[in-house]
Design a protein around this motif. Structure first.
Motif, short mmCIF file in Angstrom:
data_model
loop_
_atom_site.label_atom_id
_atom_site.label_comp_id
_atom_site.label_asym_id
_atom_site.label_seq_id
_atom_site.Cartn_x
_atom_site.Cartn_y
_atom_site.Cartn_z
N VAL A 234 72.87 15.28 75.15
CA VAL A 234 72.53 15.58 73.76
C VAL A 234 73.76 15.32 72.89
CG1 VAL A 234 71.88 17.42 72.16
CG2 VAL A 234 70.75 17.24 74.39
N GLY A 235 73.55 14.61 71.80
CA GLY A 235 74.63 14.26 70.89
C GLY A 235 75.16 12.85 71.09
N ASP A 236 74.81 12.23 72.22
CA ASP A 236 75.26 10.85 72.49
C ASP A 236 74.60 9.88 71.52
OD1 ASP A 236 76.72 11.72 74.66
OD2 ASP A 236 75.40 10.83 76.17
N VAL A 237 75.34 8.85 71.15
CA VAL A 237 74.78 7.71 70.43
C VAL A 237 74.45 6.68 71.49
CG1 VAL A 237 75.24 5.85 68.81
CG2 VAL A 237 76.07 8.15 68.32
N VAL A 238 73.19 6.22 71.50
CA VAL A 238 72.74 5.27 72.52
C VAL A 238 72.07 4.07 71.87
CG1 VAL A 238 72.41 7.08 74.27
CG2 VAL A 238 70.50 6.45 72.79
N SER A 239 72.04 3.00 72.61
CA SER A 239 71.29 1.82 72.22
C SER A 239 69.99 1.86 73.02
CB SER A 239 72.09 0.57 72.56
OG SER A 239 71.39 -0.58 72.17
N ALA A 240 68.89 1.58 72.37
CA ALA A 240 67.59 1.67 73.04
C ALA A 240 66.69 0.53 72.58
CB ALA A 240 66.93 3.01 72.75
N GLU A 241 65.80 0.13 73.49
CA GLU A 241 64.83 -0.92 73.19
C GLU A 241 63.45 -0.30 73.04
OE1 GLU A 241 62.90 -4.93 75.21
OE2 GLU A 241 64.67 -4.02 76.10
N VAL A 242 62.74 -0.70 71.99
CA VAL A 242 61.38 -0.20 71.76
C VAL A 242 60.46 -0.77 72.83
CG1 VAL A 242 59.45 -0.08 70.14
CG2 VAL A 242 61.80 -0.01 69.27
N LEU A 243 59.83 0.12 73.61
CA LEU A 243 58.91 -0.29 74.67
C LEU A 243 57.45 -0.22 74.22
CD1 LEU A 243 60.55 1.69 77.62
CD2 LEU A 243 60.91 -0.72 76.99
N ALA A 244 57.16 0.75 73.35
CA ALA A 244 55.78 0.94 72.89
C ALA A 244 55.79 1.81 71.63
CB ALA A 244 54.95 1.62 73.97
N ILE A 245 54.66 1.77 70.93
CA ILE A 245 54.43 2.65 69.79
C ILE A 245 53.11 3.35 70.08
CG2 ILE A 245 54.09 2.82 67.30
CD1 ILE A 245 55.70 0.13 67.12
N ASP A 246 53.14 4.68 70.20
CA ASP A 246 51.94 5.39 70.61
C ASP A 246 51.00 5.67 69.44
OD1 ASP A 246 52.84 7.69 69.34
OD2 ASP A 246 53.32 8.76 71.19
N ASP A 247 49.88 6.32 69.73
CA ASP A 247 48.86 6.60 68.71
C ASP A 247 49.36 7.53 67.61
OD1 ASP A 247 47.10 4.99 70.07
OD2 ASP A 247 46.15 6.65 71.15
N ASN A 248 50.41 8.31 67.90
CA ASN A 248 50.97 9.22 66.90
C ASN A 248 52.10 8.58 66.11
OD1 ASN A 248 49.29 11.39 67.63
ND2 ASN A 248 50.62 11.84 69.37
N GLN A 249 52.24 7.24 66.25
CA GLN A 249 53.28 6.48 65.56
C GLN A 249 54.69 6.89 66.00
OE1 GLN A 249 52.35 3.75 63.38
NE2 GLN A 249 50.63 4.29 64.67
N GLN A 250 54.79 7.33 67.25
CA GLN A 250 56.09 7.62 67.85
C GLN A 250 56.56 6.38 68.59
OE1 GLN A 250 56.29 12.14 69.13
NE2 GLN A 250 54.76 11.05 70.30
N LEU A 251 57.86 6.14 68.57
CA LEU A 251 58.41 5.03 69.33
C LEU A 251 58.75 5.51 70.72
CD1 LEU A 251 60.97 3.64 66.71
CD2 LEU A 251 58.56 3.03 66.98
N ILE A 252 58.33 4.76 71.72
CA ILE A 252 58.73 5.01 73.10
C ILE A 252 59.82 3.99 73.39
CG2 ILE A 252 57.98 5.20 75.51
CD1 ILE A 252 56.51 7.09 73.43
N VAL A 253 61.01 4.46 73.76
CA VAL A 253 62.14 3.56 73.93
C VAL A 253 62.75 3.72 75.31
CG1 VAL A 253 62.68 3.55 71.45
CG2 VAL A 253 63.81 5.21 72.94
N GLY A 254 63.37 2.64 75.77
CA GLY A 254 64.15 2.67 77.00
C GLY A 254 65.61 2.73 76.63
N ILE A 255 66.32 3.74 77.11
CA ILE A 255 67.73 3.89 76.80
C ILE A 255 68.52 2.95 77.69
CG2 ILE A 255 69.69 5.48 76.72
CD1 ILE A 255 67.61 7.74 76.26
N GLU A 256 69.24 2.03 77.05
CA GLU A 256 69.96 0.99 77.80
C GLU A 256 71.07 1.61 78.64
OE1 GLU A 256 71.21 -2.02 75.04
OE2 GLU A 256 69.17 -2.72 74.75
N GLY A 257 71.15 1.15 79.89
CA GLY A 257 72.18 1.59 80.80
C GLY A 257 71.92 2.93 81.45
N ALA A 258 70.81 3.57 81.09
CA ALA A 258 70.54 4.90 81.63
C ALA A 258 69.31 4.92 82.53
CB ALA A 258 70.36 5.90 80.50
N GLY A 259 68.43 3.95 82.40
CA GLY A 259 67.23 3.92 83.22
C GLY A 259 66.24 5.02 82.91
#
Length: 106
Positions: free
Chosen positions: A24-49
């Motif tokens: 918590v508090g980390d700045v991360v780079s993430a790739e958008v994997l999906a956008i769900d029905d609630n307009q939330q972004l599902i992302v993959g955090i790079e380097g973390a799996g």
């Protein structure tokens, strides 16, 4: 064990060891994997799996979920952990807080 199988095990161990921990508090780079029905972004955090969720309310004021596409890269702040599964856990992330910390705006 064959040399090929041994190399595959070493590759797997290298991949697991290269995964960084997310806090918590980390700045991360993430790739958008999906956008769900609630307009939330599902992302993959790079380097973390691991994956995370960016609720629409946590997008920066200059971002609109309609303009974000799968495959886009975002800089985000980890705001909390969702669930308790240590290996497959997921995180709540914020673009709004990233902009606030980085640029003094939301």
């Amino acid at each position: 064990m064959s040399e090929n199988a041994n190399n595959e095990n070493n590759d797997l161990l290298d991949a697991l060891n290269s995964v960084s921990e997310v806090n918590v508090g980390d700045v991360v780079s993430a790739e958008v994997l999906a956008i769900d029905d609630n307009q939330q972004l599902i992302v993959g955090i790079e380097g973390a799996g691991v994956e995370g969720v960016v609720p629409q309310r946590e997008l920066a004021s200059d971002q609109d979920v309609k303009d974000i596409k799968i495959g886009d890269k975002l800089q985000l702040v980890v705001t909390s952990r969702i669930g308790s599964d240590k290996e497959g856990g997921s995180y709540l992330l914020s673009s709004r807080r990233y902009k606030l910390v980085r640029f003094g705006t939301n």
